[in-house]
Design a protein around this motif. Structure first.
Motif, PDB file in Angstrom:
ATOM      1  N   GLU A 117       1.018  -1.074  -0.112  1.00 54.70           N
ATOM      2  CA  GLU A 117      -0.395  -0.494   0.569  1.00 54.70           C
ATOM      3  C   GLU A 117       1.036   1.132  -0.379  1.00 54.70           C
ATOM      4  OE1 GLU A 117      -3.023   1.899  -0.453  1.00 54.70           O
ATOM      5  OE2 GLU A 117      -3.586  -0.387  -0.671  1.00 54.70           O
ATOM      6  N   VAL A 118       2.143   1.147   0.661  1.00 57.06           N
ATOM      7  CA  VAL A 118       3.193   2.459   0.731  1.00 57.06           C
ATOM      8  C   VAL A 118       3.465   2.244  -0.655  1.00 57.06           C
ATOM      9  CG1 VAL A 118       4.796   3.359   1.764  1.00 57.06           C
ATOM     10  CG2 VAL A 118       3.429   2.114   3.261  1.00 57.06           C
ATOM     11  N   ALA A 119       4.173   1.343  -0.912  1.00 53.63           N
ATOM     12  CA  ALA A 119       4.949   1.583  -2.862  1.00 53.63           C
ATOM     13  C   ALA A 119       3.629   2.294  -3.692  1.00 53.63           C
ATOM     14  CB  ALA A 119       4.623   0.317  -2.919  1.00 53.63           C
ATOM     15  N   SER A 120       2.204   2.055  -3.601  1.00 54.31           N
ATOM     16  CA  SER A 120       0.937   2.486  -4.513  1.00 54.31           C
ATOM     17  C   SER A 120       1.209   4.062  -4.497  1.00 54.31           C
ATOM     18  CB  SER A 120      -0.201   2.035  -4.410  1.00 54.31           C
ATOM     19  OG  SER A 120      -0.457   2.549  -2.604  1.00 54.31           O
ATOM     20  N   GLY A 121       1.399   4.551  -3.271  1.00 53.68           N
ATOM     21  CA  GLY A 121       2.014   5.353  -3.567  1.00 53.68           C
ATOM     22  C   GLY A 121       0.223   6.522  -3.390  1.00 53.68           C
ATOM     23  N   SER A 122      -0.387   6.092  -2.486  1.00 56.45           N
ATOM     24  CA  SER A 122      -1.617   6.289  -2.366  1.00 56.45           C
ATOM     25  C   SER A 122      -2.050   6.910  -1.599  1.00 56.45           C
ATOM     26  CB  SER A 122      -2.819   5.464  -1.950  1.00 56.45           C
ATOM     27  OG  SER A 122      -2.465   4.641  -0.986  1.00 56.45           O
ATOM     28  N   GLU A 123      -2.337   7.720  -0.755  1.00 52.18           N
ATOM     29  CA  GLU A 123      -2.375   8.622   0.603  1.00 52.18           C
ATOM     30  C   GLU A 123      -2.731   7.771   1.978  1.00 52.18           C
ATOM     31  OE1 GLU A 123      -6.506  11.480   2.401  1.00 52.18           O
ATOM     32  OE2 GLU A 123      -5.942  11.912  -0.149  1.00 52.18           O
ATOM     33  N   LEU A 124      -3.656   6.626   1.537  1.00 51.57           N
ATOM     34  CA  LEU A 124      -3.774   5.755   2.838  1.00 51.57           C
ATOM     35  C   LEU A 124      -2.255   5.005   2.843  1.00 51.57           C
ATOM     36  CD1 LEU A 124      -4.945   3.548   4.868  1.00 51.57           C
ATOM     37  CD2 LEU A 124      -5.220   2.628   2.930  1.00 51.57           C
ATOM     38  N   GLY A 125      -1.399   4.639   1.944  1.00 50.26           N
ATOM     39  CA  GLY A 125       0.438   4.388   1.824  1.00 50.26           C
ATOM     40  C   GLY A 125       0.629   5.214   2.812  1.00 50.26           C
ATOM     41  N   ALA A 126       0.479   6.762   2.800  1.00 50.92           N
ATOM     42  CA  ALA A 126       1.868   7.679   3.356  1.00 50.92           C
ATOM     43  C   ALA A 126       1.194   8.060   4.618  1.00 50.92           C
ATOM     44  CB  ALA A 126       0.998   9.365   2.059  1.00 50.92           C
ATOM     45  N   GLU A 127      -0.116   7.277   4.703  1.00 51.41           N
ATOM     46  CA  GLU A 127      -0.042   7.590   6.276  1.00 51.41           C
ATOM     47  C   GLU A 127      -0.033   6.026   7.235  1.00 51.41           C
ATOM     48  OE1 GLU A 127      -4.169   6.832   8.957  1.00 51.41           O
ATOM     49  OE2 GLU A 127      -5.181   7.432   7.125  1.00 51.41           O
ATOM     50  N   ILE A 128       0.120   5.180   6.417  1.00 51.70           N
ATOM     51  CA  ILE A 128       0.682   3.776   6.813  1.00 51.70           C
ATOM     52  C   ILE A 128       2.395   3.867   6.736  1.00 51.70           C
ATOM     53  CG2 ILE A 128       1.431   1.504   6.052  1.00 51.70           C
ATOM     54  CD1 ILE A 128      -1.012   1.359   4.881  1.00 51.70           C
ATOM     55  N   ASN A 129       2.779   4.210   6.169  1.00 57.42           N
ATOM     56  CA  ASN A 129       4.252   4.973   6.343  1.00 57.42           C
ATOM     57  C   ASN A 129       4.676   6.052   7.755  1.00 57.42           C
ATOM     58  OD1 ASN A 129       7.190   4.482   4.800  1.00 57.42           O
ATOM     59  ND2 ASN A 129       7.259   6.723   4.015  1.00 57.42           N
ATOM     60  N   ASN A 130       4.057   6.617   7.234  1.00 55.26           N
ATOM     61  CA  ASN A 130       4.188   7.398   8.596  1.00 55.26           C
ATOM     62  C   ASN A 130       4.199   6.536  10.123  1.00 55.26           C
ATOM     63  OD1 ASN A 130       4.420  10.127   7.646  1.00 55.26           O
ATOM     64  ND2 ASN A 130       1.762  10.159   7.611  1.00 55.26           N
ATOM     65  N   TYR A 131       3.524   5.525  10.452  1.00 55.43           N
ATOM     66  CA  TYR A 131       3.931   4.268  11.168  1.00 55.43           C
ATOM     67  C   TYR A 131       5.218   3.260  11.375  1.00 55.43           C
ATOM     68  CZ  TYR A 131      -0.917   5.887  12.595  1.00 55.43           C
ATOM     69  OH  TYR A 131      -2.166   7.544  12.735  1.00 55.43           O
ATOM     70  N   ILE A 132       4.903   3.176   9.629  1.00 52.16           N
ATOM     71  CA  ILE A 132       6.497   1.613   9.543  1.00 52.16           C
ATOM     72  C   ILE A 132       7.162   2.338   9.735  1.00 52.16           C
ATOM     73  CG2 ILE A 132       4.456   0.092   9.037  1.00 52.16           C
ATOM     74  CD1 ILE A 132       4.841   0.657   6.095  1.00 52.16           C
ATOM     75  N   SER A 133       7.277   3.427   9.377  1.00 52.72           N
ATOM     76  CA  SER A 133       8.478   3.729   9.080  1.00 52.72           C
ATOM     77  C   SER A 133       9.520   4.620   9.910  1.00 52.72           C
ATOM     78  CB  SER A 133       8.755   5.352   7.848  1.00 52.72           C
ATOM     79  OG  SER A 133       8.250   6.658   8.732  1.00 52.72           O
ATOM     80  N   GLY A 146       8.875   1.803  13.276  1.00 56.54           N
ATOM     81  CA  GLY A 146       8.138   1.033  13.704  1.00 56.54           C
ATOM     82  C   GLY A 146       7.014   0.860  14.546  1.00 56.54           C
ATOM     83  N   LEU A 147       6.600   1.727  14.037  1.00 50.96           N
ATOM     84  CA  LEU A 147       5.348   1.912  15.698  1.00 50.96           C
ATOM     85  C   LEU A 147       4.016   0.689  14.781  1.00 50.96           C
ATOM     86  CD1 LEU A 147       5.007   5.581  15.862  1.00 50.96           C
ATOM     87  CD2 LEU A 147       5.538   3.551  17.803  1.00 50.96           C
ATOM     88  N   ILE A 148       3.283   0.793  15.749  1.00 48.18           N
ATOM     89  CA  ILE A 148       1.724  -0.578  14.541  1.00 48.18           C
ATOM     90  C   ILE A 148       1.079   0.067  14.271  1.00 48.18           C
ATOM     91  CG2 ILE A 148       0.154  -1.270  16.051  1.00 48.18           C
ATOM     92  CD1 ILE A 148       1.274  -2.215  18.078  1.00 48.18           C
ATOM     93  N   VAL A 149       0.733   0.456  13.089  1.00 50.45           N
ATOM     94  CA  VAL A 149      -0.344   0.637  11.986  1.00 50.45           C
ATOM     95  C   VAL A 149      -2.097   0.663  13.064  1.00 50.45           C
ATOM     96  CG1 VAL A 149      -1.618   0.563  10.461  1.00 50.45           C
ATOM     97  CG2 VAL A 149       0.491   0.485   9.863  1.00 50.45           C
TER      98      VAL A 149
END
Length: 189
Positions: free
Chosen positions: A41-57, A59-62
């Motif tokens: 989802e992060v790789a797709s460049g979507s808005e949701l992917g950007a939100e997910i990336n804020n957490y996993i980058s 090391g936090l839980i989504v």
């Protein structure tokens, strides 16, 4: 009725590789990695992917809503009746959300939660040795390990009380671990 198996384990425990190989060996089993679904989802460049990336980058839980939505979609769209999802649950909040979902959906049975147990030293060596993404560095590993271990005893107790927890060692060869896990799953389906 669909049969669900969850695989939990520390970062670097091999849970994703194990599950991938089991699914590859068995056409009637589908495998989904929570981490891979979220990274895609992060790789797709979507808005949701950007939100997910804020957490996993970091090391936090989504957030639970995103994780459950991702998992439920995978289960509903799975081409097989036996599904393995690795990397879930990682918190009591995630566990409770899935437990509530399972109570409401009678077409899905949680057969087992398989914990792949490895030492922190083994996990660290594997994660820092693979450097798969930006989240594979010492600082993020330490945070991911802390996030994994903090709720672990509570998660183990919950599934043990329901007689659903099955622990296997992740310290052996991939072949040994996959063989043990695959045999166990086949006894439940």
């Amino acid at each position: 009725m669909k049969k669900l198996f969850l695989i939990i384990g520390a970062p670097g425990s091999g849970k994703t590789t194990d599950a991938e190989l089991i699914a590859k060996n068995n056409q009637d089993i589908s495998h989904y990695s929570t981490g891979d679904m979220l990274r895609a989802e992060v790789a797709s460049g979507s808005e949701l992917g950007a939100e997910i990336n804020n957490y996993i980058s970091k090391g936090l839980i989504v957030p639970i809503k995103i994780a459950i939505e991702t998992i439920v979609n995978a289960i509903k769209n799975a081409p097989t009746d036996v599904i393995i999802i690795d990397g879930y649950p990682r918190s009591m909040e995630q566990l409770n959300a899935l437990d509530e979902y399972l109570k409401e959906d009678s077409s899905l049975e949680l057969c087992s939660v398989i914990e792949v147990h490895v030492s922190e030293e083994t996990a660290r060596d594997r994660v820092l040795g693979r450097a798969r993404g930006a989240d594979d560095n010492t600082e993020v590993f330490d945070n991911r390990m802390k996030v994994y271990t903090e709720p672990l005893a509570e998660i183990q107790a919950f599934y043990s009380a329901k007689d659903l927890l099955h622990v296997i060692s992740g310290e052996g060869s991939i072949e040994e671990i996959v063989s043990e896990m695959e045999s166990f799953i086949k006894t439940k389906i």
